[in-house]
Design a protein around this motif. Structure first.
Motif: not given
Length: 215
Positions: A22, A25-26, A29-30, A32-33, A36, A44
């Protein structure tokens, strides 16, 4: 490794994994990162490097806990399925630690040097192939083997259904590199359900009398 210690490790692993996931992710952006371009990932990473390294270390530690968990759960049965489950569970812990440990051990150097090619190689081999693909397969296999060995003897049908469904969804992540639509979401839901199954497993171990293993 007694039942109480095994139950505590199951809960600790589930809690640490979800908290670390969590937070990452905050701030990062893990996961989803990871989709990229490499230079964007490193940019990032540099932005909150200390925090990201710290929480990936927590995530790696939580993955490592599954080695003693596999050993503790292995004491519940002497069946062939459980004998296979123990090394599979340990292997699942090892490959995930290898994949996650690249963030605190290797990525800071890649980020400092701008070594995008080296990062891309480590990201693919250690992350995608070893940590993720093998990790998903071994985690799902361990779960199924444990359910075959003791699922029917320690809890009701719900326990087997929850564990089995989570295993199937986690295993779907194996085809994630092929970019199959919906697979990443299915894998995510699988891990959410699996975390619940781990906590339920811990409660069962603490509150239900597990039959003595038989030959």
């Amino acid at each position: 490794m007694n039942r109480k210690l095994t139950a505590c490790l199951l809960i600790l692993a589930a809690v640490l994994t979800n908290v670390a996931f969590t937070v990452l992710g905050s701030v990062f952006d893990y996961p989803d990162v990871l989709k990229r371009p490499v230079d964007e990932i490193l940019t990032a990473f540099r932005a909150d490097q200390a925090v990201i390294v710290g929480w990936f270390s927590v995530l790696a530690f939580s993955a490592a806990l599954f080695a003693p968990v596999a050993i503790g759960v292995g004491r519940l049965s002497r069946s062939a399925a459980m004998r296979a489950a123990v090394p599979v569970g340990i292997a699942a812990a090892v490959v995930q630690v290898i994949g996650l440990a690249r963030w605190p051990l290797l990525v800071p150097g890649f980020a400092a040097d701008g070594a995008t090619d080296d990062f891309a190689t480590a990201h693919h081999v250690l992350g995608t192939l070893i940590g993720e693909t093998l990790g998903y397969a071994l985690t799902a296999a361990w779960t199924v083997l444990v359910l075959v060995a003791v699922g029917a003897t320690i809890a009701g049908r719900w326990f087997t259904l929850l564990g089995g469904l989570s295993a199937v969804l986690i295993a779907a992540g194996v085809v994630s590199p092929l970019q199959v639509p919906g697979v990443d979401f299915a894998n995510f839901i699988g891990y959410v359900l699996w975390s619940g199954w781990l906590v339920a497993f811990a409660v069962v171990l603490l509150r239900v009398r597990v039959p003595e293993p038989v030959h």
